[in-house]
Design a protein around this motif. Structure first.
Motif, PDB file in Angstrom:
ATOM      1  N   GLN A  14       0.835  -1.203   0.000  1.00 20.03           N
ATOM      2  CA  GLN A  14       0.000   0.000   0.000  1.00 20.03           C
ATOM      3  C   GLN A  14       0.872   1.257   0.000  1.00 20.03           C
ATOM      4  N   TRP A  15       1.919   1.228   0.808  1.00 16.08           N
ATOM      5  CA  TRP A  15       2.849   2.362   0.843  1.00 16.08           C
ATOM      6  C   TRP A  15       3.535   2.535  -0.512  1.00 16.08           C
ATOM      7  N   LEU A  16       3.931   1.411  -1.101  1.00 17.74           N
ATOM      8  CA  LEU A  16       4.645   1.457  -2.375  1.00 17.74           C
ATOM      9  C   LEU A  16       3.766   2.015  -3.489  1.00 17.74           C
ATOM     10  N   ALA A  17       2.469   1.771  -3.423  1.00 16.43           N
ATOM     11  CA  ALA A  17       1.549   2.187  -4.483  1.00 16.43           C
ATOM     12  C   ALA A  17       1.090   3.637  -4.349  1.00 16.43           C
ATOM     13  N   SER A  18       1.428   4.284  -3.241  1.00 13.43           N
ATOM     14  CA  SER A  18       0.964   5.660  -3.033  1.00 13.43           C
ATOM     15  C   SER A  18       1.670   6.619  -3.982  1.00 13.43           C
ATOM     16  N   LEU A  19       1.003   7.714  -4.292  1.00 15.48           N
ATOM     17  CA  LEU A  19       1.557   8.710  -5.210  1.00 15.48           C
ATOM     18  C   LEU A  19       2.835   9.322  -4.655  1.00 15.48           C
ATOM     19  N   GLN A  20       2.842   9.589  -3.358  1.00 19.13           N
ATOM     20  CA  GLN A  20       4.027  10.190  -2.738  1.00 19.13           C
ATOM     21  C   GLN A  20       5.236   9.261  -2.854  1.00 19.13           C
ATOM     22  N   THR A  21       5.021   7.962  -2.607  1.00 15.68           N
ATOM     23  CA  THR A  21       6.122   7.005  -2.712  1.00 15.68           C
ATOM     24  C   THR A  21       6.588   6.866  -4.153  1.00 15.68           C
ATOM     25  N   THR A  22       5.638   6.799  -5.076  1.00 18.27           N
ATOM     26  CA  THR A  22       5.994   6.684  -6.494  1.00 18.27           C
ATOM     27  C   THR A  22       6.868   7.847  -6.930  1.00 18.27           C
ATOM     28  N   THR A  23       6.469   9.051  -6.546  1.00 18.06           N
ATOM     29  CA  THR A  23       7.250  10.243  -6.896  1.00 18.06           C
ATOM     30  C   THR A  23       8.644  10.186  -6.290  1.00 18.06           C
ATOM     31  N   SER A  24       8.711   9.753  -5.042  1.00 19.80           N
ATOM     32  CA  SER A  24       9.997   9.674  -4.348  1.00 19.80           C
ATOM     33  C   SER A  24      10.919   8.648  -5.001  1.00 19.80           C
ATOM     34  N   ILE A  25      10.378   7.488  -5.361  1.00 18.25           N
ATOM     35  CA  ILE A  25      11.207   6.439  -5.967  1.00 18.25           C
ATOM     36  C   ILE A  25      11.660   6.851  -7.362  1.00 18.25           C
ATOM     37  N   ILE A  26      10.799   7.538  -8.100  1.00 22.03           N
ATOM     38  CA  ILE A  26      11.203   8.029  -9.425  1.00 22.03           C
ATOM     39  C   ILE A  26      12.383   8.984  -9.291  1.00 22.03           C
ATOM     40  N   ARG A  27      12.325   9.877  -8.305  1.00 18.98           N
ATOM     41  CA  ARG A  27      13.444  10.802  -8.072  1.00 18.98           C
ATOM     42  C   ARG A  27      14.710  10.032  -7.710  1.00 18.98           C
ATOM     43  N   PHE A  28      14.551   9.021  -6.863  1.00 17.61           N
ATOM     44  CA  PHE A  28      15.696   8.220  -6.426  1.00 17.61           C
ATOM     45  C   PHE A  28      16.331   7.483  -7.605  1.00 17.61           C
ATOM     46  N   VAL A  29      15.497   6.813  -8.406  1.00 18.45           N
ATOM     47  CA  VAL A  29      16.010   6.051  -9.551  1.00 18.45           C
ATOM     48  C   VAL A  29      16.653   6.987 -10.572  1.00 18.45           C
ATOM     49  N   THR A  30      16.038   8.148 -10.780  1.00 19.09           N
ATOM     50  CA  THR A  30      16.599   9.119 -11.726  1.00 19.09           C
ATOM     51  C   THR A  30      17.982   9.583 -11.285  1.00 19.09           C
ATOM     52  N   ALA A  31      18.130   9.839  -9.991  1.00 16.14           N
ATOM     53  CA  ALA A  31      19.436  10.263  -9.467  1.00 16.14           C
ATOM     54  C   ALA A  31      20.479   9.168  -9.649  1.00 16.14           C
ATOM     55  N   GLU A  32      20.091   7.917  -9.398  1.00 10.68           N
ATOM     56  CA  GLU A  32      21.019   6.800  -9.578  1.00 10.68           C
ATOM     57  C   GLU A  32      21.360   6.611 -11.055  1.00 10.68           C
ATOM     58  N   LEU A  41      26.292   0.950 -17.218  1.00 10.89           N
ATOM     59  CA  LEU A  41      25.398  -0.118 -16.783  1.00 10.89           C
ATOM     60  C   LEU A  41      23.979   0.095 -17.285  1.00 10.89           C
ATOM     61  N   PHE A  42      23.526   1.354 -17.284  1.00 14.73           N
ATOM     62  CA  PHE A  42      22.147   1.650 -17.653  1.00 14.73           C
ATOM     63  C   PHE A  42      22.034   2.310 -19.024  1.00 14.73           C
ATOM     64  N   SER A  43      23.046   2.134 -19.858  1.00 18.08           N
ATOM     65  CA  SER A  43      23.050   2.817 -21.154  1.00 18.08           C
ATOM     66  C   SER A  43      21.901   2.376 -22.051  1.00 18.08           C
ATOM     67  N   GLY A  44      21.406   1.171 -21.854  1.00 17.96           N
ATOM     68  CA  GLY A  44      20.320   0.681 -22.698  1.00 17.96           C
ATOM     69  C   GLY A  44      18.936   0.977 -22.158  1.00 17.96           C
ATOM     70  N   TYR A  45      18.865   1.708 -21.039  1.00 16.70           N
ATOM     71  CA  TYR A  45      17.583   1.991 -20.397  1.00 16.70           C
ATOM     72  C   TYR A  45      17.175   3.450 -20.589  1.00 16.70           C
ATOM     73  N   GLU A  46      15.869   3.677 -20.529  1.00 17.57           N
ATOM     74  CA  GLU A  46      15.339   4.997 -20.244  1.00 17.57           C
ATOM     75  C   GLU A  46      14.964   4.998 -18.762  1.00 17.57           C
ATOM     76  N   VAL A  47      14.885   6.187 -18.178  1.00 16.23           N
ATOM     77  CA  VAL A  47      14.614   6.269 -16.742  1.00 16.23           C
ATOM     78  C   VAL A  47      13.295   5.587 -16.393  1.00 16.23           C
ATOM     79  N   GLU A  48      12.280   5.817 -17.204  1.00 13.03           N
ATOM     80  CA  GLU A  48      10.965   5.241 -16.911  1.00 13.03           C
ATOM     81  C   GLU A  48      11.019   3.717 -16.931  1.00 13.03           C
ATOM     82  N   ASP A  49      11.738   3.164 -17.898  1.00 11.04           N
ATOM     83  CA  ASP A  49      11.856   1.708 -17.975  1.00 11.04           C
ATOM     84  C   ASP A  49      12.637   1.157 -16.785  1.00 11.04           C
ATOM     85  N   LEU A  50      13.687   1.876 -16.388  1.00 12.48           N
ATOM     86  CA  LEU A  50      14.482   1.437 -15.242  1.00 12.48           C
ATOM     87  C   LEU A  50      13.636   1.449 -13.974  1.00 12.48           C
ATOM     88  N   HIS A  51      12.806   2.462 -13.835  1.00 12.21           N
ATOM     89  CA  HIS A  51      11.906   2.549 -12.684  1.00 12.21           C
ATOM     90  C   HIS A  51      10.964   1.351 -12.648  1.00 12.21           C
TER      91      HIS A  51
END
Length: 352
Positions: A14-32, A41-51
């Motif tokens: 439930q926490w993972l599916a929340s909008l706030q968590t989704t936004t936070s994880i997208i920011r985290f993955v984008t930074a990584e 390592l991630f040259s073949g990915y787009e950020v959205e796909d990696l997320h």
């Protein structure tokens, strides 16, 4: 799984599916994703796909009931969810690195990296820029990047890809398994593909390198087959040559191919149309994102697409556990691949 463990996982989901968590994880993955240490390592990915891949890893691999550990259970009980995300990312990162080094390395991924490196280094021949999403685009030198638009394959051609386009000219006197990774051929093919694109559109265009990679792979399908026998420092094409089989083994091989095709047909016939559509899109090349699937199929939320994808995966797992004959895991790899490819082919029909 105990009721207590089930409740802990439900709370986390439930926490993972929340909008706030989704936004936070997208920011985290984008930074990584943008860290220089992860660029290759991630040259073949787009950020959205990696997320999306990271979320699937959490739900399907890292935090399943069978994988709960003495480290993760206390974190679930105390709702230290950000710490769980960090642990999951560390494990995900390790898995990505192992996959890149493992014997299952995909020659398609190698081709993409070769294209990207080769085109970027040919500064007198091509200009490389970045799309708004961050993936590399190229255009022949002498054309103004600012006046060009990124090329995108039309929607009505997505299913067939580039298979109906003219094939890239072969290198004279060489087999594809050799010349496909050579610098001169890659540069000539980049020119050839750009001209094909321009002939079909109006005005100068920048071309995503990943589309060039897809174009080549559509005309050389063996690039899409994962390889299990690659050794460090060896010629990655060496093991792609056809193996010699005795007549008896060839008969068994042909029988296996016929059997798995029929079994794939039998399995897909049990799936609802929407499940077939989601599977066809999610495992297309390149895969369609959950967001795009939700929009294209008219779902009210991405969870619907995700749920149907999971049902398809579970259905394949259950089916292959109980089917007659040799288990899927013990079949020759190319036979197992054909089983999955046949499922994908049958599911594509649901989109027409």
């Amino acid at each position: 799984m105990t009721q207590s463990t089930s409740s802990l996982l439900d709370s986390f989901h439930q926490w993972l599916a929340s909008l706030q968590t989704t936004t936070s994880i997208i920011r985290f993955v984008t930074a990584e994703y943008r860290k220089p240490s992860n660029s290759n390592l991630f040259s073949g990915y787009e950020v959205e796909d990696l997320h999306q891949e990271f979320l699937l890893f959490i739900l399907d691999t890292f935090l399943t009931p069978a994988k709960l550990t003495a480290e993760t259970v206390p974190l679930l009980r105390t709702a230290q969810y950000p710490r769980i995300i960090q642990l999951a990312w560390n494990k995900f990162l390790w898995q990505c690195r192992e996959t890149a080094r493992s014997k299952r390395h995909n020659p398609r991924g190698y081709l993409y990296r070769r294209l990207r490196e080769t085109i970027q280094q040919a500064k007198k021949r091509f200009t490389v820029s970045r799309s708004q999403q961050g993936y590399p685009l190229y255009i022949p030198a002498g054309h103004a990047v600012q006046q060009a638009h990124p090329f995108c394959l039309p929607d009505n051609e997505q299913i067939n890809g580039y298979g109906l386009w003219p094939a890239p000219p072969p290198a004279e006197g060489k087999i594809p398994e050799k010349y496909l990774f050579e610098r001169d051929w890659l540069l000539d093919t980049a020119d050839f593909f750009w001209l094909l694109v321009v002939q079909r559109t109006a005005g100068p265009l920048t071309v995503p390198i990943r589309e060039l990679s897809r174009y080549i792979a559509d005309h050389h399908p063996w690039l899409n087959i994962p390889q299990r026998y690659e050794k460090e420092g060896s010629d990655i094409t060496q093991h792609l040559r056809a193996q010699e089989r005795s007549p008896e083994k060839q008969l068994l091989y042909n029988s296996a191919l016929h059997s798995v095709a029929q079994l794939a047909k039998q399995l897909v016939a049990t799936w609802p149309i929407e499940q077939q559509q989601v599977f066809a899109l999610r495992f297309a090349d390149p895969p369609v994102t959950g967001k795009a699937i939700t929009r294209n199929l008219g779902f009210t939320s991405q969870s619907r697409a995700y749920g149907l994808e999971q049902k398809a995966k579970e259905s394949i797992t259950q089916f292959t556990r109980s089917w007659p004959g040799i288990p899927l895991s013990e079949l020759p790899e190319e036979v197992a691949v054909i089983f999955i490819e046949e499922i994908k082919r049958l599911c594509k029909k649901s989109l027409s």
